[in-house]
Motif scaffolding. Structure first.
Motif, PDB file in Angstrom:
ATOM      1  N   PHE A 150      34.386  47.225  40.881  1.00 58.11           N
ATOM      2  CA  PHE A 150      34.136  45.780  40.714  1.00 58.11           C
ATOM      3  C   PHE A 150      32.879  45.362  41.465  1.00 58.11           C
ATOM      4  O   PHE A 150      32.040  44.619  40.939  1.00 58.11           O
ATOM      5  N   ALA A 151      32.726  45.861  42.704  1.00 55.48           N
ATOM      6  CA  ALA A 151      31.577  45.447  43.527  1.00 55.48           C
ATOM      7  C   ALA A 151      30.259  45.859  42.869  1.00 55.48           C
ATOM      8  O   ALA A 151      29.235  45.206  43.044  1.00 55.48           O
ATOM      9  N   ASN A 152      30.292  46.952  42.104  1.00 49.24           N
ATOM     10  CA  ASN A 152      29.068  47.421  41.441  1.00 49.24           C
ATOM     11  C   ASN A 152      28.970  46.948  39.991  1.00 49.24           C
ATOM     12  O   ASN A 152      28.167  47.481  39.215  1.00 49.24           O
ATOM     13  N   ASP A 153      29.807  45.977  39.641  1.00 47.41           N
ATOM     14  CA  ASP A 153      29.793  45.380  38.299  1.00 47.41           C
ATOM     15  C   ASP A 153      29.866  46.438  37.191  1.00 47.41           C
ATOM     16  O   ASP A 153      29.114  46.407  36.224  1.00 47.41           O
ATOM     17  N   LEU A 154      30.793  47.364  37.357  1.00 46.86           N
ATOM     18  CA  LEU A 154      30.901  48.465  36.391  1.00 46.86           C
ATOM     19  C   LEU A 154      32.048  48.289  35.402  1.00 46.86           C
ATOM     20  O   LEU A 154      32.231  49.112  34.511  1.00 46.86           O
ATOM     21  N   VAL A 155      32.805  47.203  35.558  1.00 45.49           N
ATOM     22  CA  VAL A 155      34.036  47.087  34.762  1.00 45.49           C
ATOM     23  C   VAL A 155      33.894  46.058  33.647  1.00 45.49           C
ATOM     24  O   VAL A 155      33.566  44.897  33.892  1.00 45.49           O
ATOM     25  N   GLU A 156      34.164  46.500  32.408  1.00 44.34           N
ATOM     26  CA  GLU A 156      34.153  45.552  31.280  1.00 44.34           C
ATOM     27  C   GLU A 156      35.535  44.938  31.110  1.00 44.34           C
ATOM     28  O   GLU A 156      35.675  43.746  30.957  1.00 44.34           O
ATOM     29  N   TRP A 157      36.568  45.777  31.114  1.00 43.13           N
ATOM     30  CA  TRP A 157      37.945  45.274  31.110  1.00 43.13           C
ATOM     31  C   TRP A 157      38.890  46.322  31.690  1.00 43.13           C
ATOM     32  O   TRP A 157      38.514  47.495  31.818  1.00 43.13           O
ATOM     33  N   VAL A 158      40.092  45.860  32.048  1.00 38.31           N
ATOM     34  CA  VAL A 158      41.094  46.784  32.607  1.00 38.31           C
ATOM     35  C   VAL A 158      42.441  46.505  31.950  1.00 38.31           C
ATOM     36  O   VAL A 158      42.830  45.352  31.783  1.00 38.31           O
ATOM     37  N   SER A 159      43.135  47.577  31.587  1.00 31.08           N
ATOM     38  CA  SER A 159      44.532  47.448  31.187  1.00 31.08           C
ATOM     39  C   SER A 159      45.375  48.171  32.235  1.00 31.08           C
ATOM     40  O   SER A 159      45.094  49.309  32.586  1.00 31.08           O
ATOM     41  N   SER A 160      46.390  47.458  32.727  1.00 32.07           N
ATOM     42  CA  SER A 160      47.223  48.038  33.783  1.00 32.07           C
ATOM     43  C   SER A 160      48.684  48.057  33.342  1.00 32.07           C
ATOM     44  O   SER A 160      49.229  47.033  32.937  1.00 32.07           O
ATOM     45  N   ILE A 161      49.282  49.235  33.401  1.00 30.52           N
ATOM     46  CA  ILE A 161      50.725  49.360  33.144  1.00 30.52           C
ATOM     47  C   ILE A 161      51.359  49.651  34.501  1.00 30.52           C
ATOM     48  O   ILE A 161      51.023  50.653  35.132  1.00 30.52           O
ATOM     49  N   THR A 162      52.240  48.762  34.947  1.00 27.86           N
ATOM     50  CA  THR A 162      52.742  48.893  36.316  1.00 27.86           C
ATOM     51  C   THR A 162      54.117  49.560  36.369  1.00 27.86           C
ATOM     52  O   THR A 162      54.888  49.528  35.396  1.00 27.86           O
ATOM     53  N   TYR A 163      54.386  50.128  37.535  1.00 25.80           N
ATOM     54  CA  TYR A 163      55.698  50.709  37.860  1.00 25.80           C
ATOM     55  C   TYR A 163      56.053  50.105  39.212  1.00 25.80           C
ATOM     56  O   TYR A 163      55.657  50.631  40.251  1.00 25.80           O
ATOM     57  N   GLN A 164      56.751  48.965  39.201  1.00 27.76           N
ATOM     58  CA  GLN A 164      56.904  48.176  40.421  1.00 27.76           C
ATOM     59  C   GLN A 164      58.264  48.410  41.086  1.00 27.76           C
ATOM     60  O   GLN A 164      59.311  48.345  40.443  1.00 27.76           O
TER      61      GLN A 164
END
Ligand code: NAP
Length: 376
Positions: A150-164
């Protein structure tokens, strides 16, 4: 200088207990004048904290609360809803730190995660902001794991599937999982002792038990032992759950990206782990030419808590699990590889203790930032 008078509401819950532990480990109590409150036992005593048993005060006593310089509520959203308004109406001038989600999106609130947004926190303090709220646990853990990207502006989008983990839902839910396991163990004991017994019969018996009304389910409503629950929090109009909605809304607020937001969405699932939230991430990168080695370096160098785990069986299974990470401040990230969808698609798996970096630690650190700010 007079020490700040800091009130703790919810000190014996999951987040509260972990917060108190961390404050003891770091010697934070030496710098404050603590006051403890309870909603259920207002005239009782605390458990011994650093060898001292403190008198408890009524958490609904507005006069007592108004005398505090800082209020830390790790009690939950209902308490915040009831008491924050009352304090506002009574012109409370102190700081309010909170682990619940209710106030996070208010314009005058900062979601605190100082390794990611220290500049935002400092600016807010300087301009007189008094409302500092811990972020959603999976959001904070994802941001620490992917901070470098994120700090290097490298992310276009993220999908996260969680195991909480179950402790994410509170102390009583944690107890309920153990009670369910206990009942499953009791009911399978006779068959387990006889290894000639049909495994299908054992399976059917346990499935019948976990679907029966005998299983304790006062907090989860549904079986969590031997089960997964693909729904956390309330429904949103678009089909997301609120937990899923928080992923995008809170992460973008913490990163200070609004209105130019990064799309973050996924699926939030409760599993029968005791502690630690895990997430399987699909990340669309802005730069497809970055090698996995370069990505690992960027991630590792971002903050002292993130730990890149090599993508092999032994390291993954020994270092990238709730069992390995529980009760530590590490945020492990591994299984890093380019996905078959293309060189700009990165896969990753991350695990962090949602009670530490996902809840108590950002609040503990914010209290110390306030103490230093007050001293200057
Ligand atoms: P919790 O364990 O249910 O504790 C909240 C309060 O419930 C306690 O302080 C206590 O208040 C009361 N309580 C009732 N029965 C209890 C029992 N058997 N053991 C201990 N306390 C009991 O809730 P929590 O998980 O700490 O969550 C607090 C807030 O933080 C929530 O808004 C939650 O959404 C948020 N949060 C939680 C996590 C997490 O991982 N758990 C992570 C991020 C944010 P009294 O002493 O006044 O009775």
């Amino acid at each position: 200088m007079k020490k700040l008078k800091v009130g703790f509401i919810g000190y014996r819950g999951m987040v509260g207990s972990v917060l108190i532990n961390r404050m003891l480990e770091e010697g934070d109590f030496a710098h404050i004048d603590p006051v403890f409150f309870s909603t259920s036992n207002p005239h009782g005593n605390t458990y011994p904290i650093n060898g001292t048993v403190y008198k408890l005060h009524d958490a609904y006593d507005i006069e007592q609360l108004l005398m505090l310089d800082v209020i830390i509520s790790t009690h939950g959203g209902e308490y915040t809803n009831t008491m924050y308004c009352k304090l506002e109406q009574n012109n409370y001038t102190g700081f309010w730190l909170d682990a619940s989600s209710n106030l996070r999106m208010k314009d005058n609130a900062v979601i605190v995660l100082d390794p990611i947004n220290r500049a935002v926190i400092d600016k807010a303090l300087a301009s007189g902001v008094k409302l500092f709220i811990g972020g959603n646990c999976t959001v904070s853990l994802m941001l620490l794991a992917l901070g470098g990207l994120f700090a290097n502006d490298l992310v276009e989008w993220v999908s996260s599937i969680t195991y909480q983990a179950v402790s994410g839902a509170g102390a009583n839910n944690m107890r309920e999982l153990l009670q369910q396991w206990h009942m499953v163990a009791q009911n399978s004991q006779a068959i387990l002792n006889d290894n000639k017994h049909s495994i299908l019969e054992l399976d059917a018996k346990i499935n019948q038990l976990i679907n029966s009304e005998h299983l304790p389910r006062n907090y989860f409503d549904y079986p969590i032992a031997g089960n997964v629950l693909p729904w956390i929090d309330v429904a949103m109009a678009n089909g997301q759950t609120k937990e899923e909605w928080k992923g995008g809304a809170e992460a973008n607020k913490i990163l200070g990206l609004v209105p130019n937001t990064i799309n973050i969405d996924g699926m939030c699932v409760r599993v029968g782990a005791m502690r630690c939230h895990s997430q399987a991430l699909t990340i669309k990168l802005k730069d497809k030419n970055l090698s996995v080695t370069a990505i690992e370096k960027i991630i590792q160098e971002h903050n002292p808590w993130v730990t890149v785990v090599a993508n092999n069986k032994q390291d993954t299974l020994s270092k990238l699990t709730p069992a390995a990470i529980s009760n530590t401040l590490k945020v492990a990230i591994g299984r890093l590889r380019k996905l078959n969808f293309g060189d700009d698609f990165l896969g990753a798996f991350t695990v962090g203790d949602q009670l530490l970096w996902g809840a108590a630690e950002p609040i503990r650190r914010m209290l110390n930032i306030i103490i230093k700010h007050h001293a200057n």
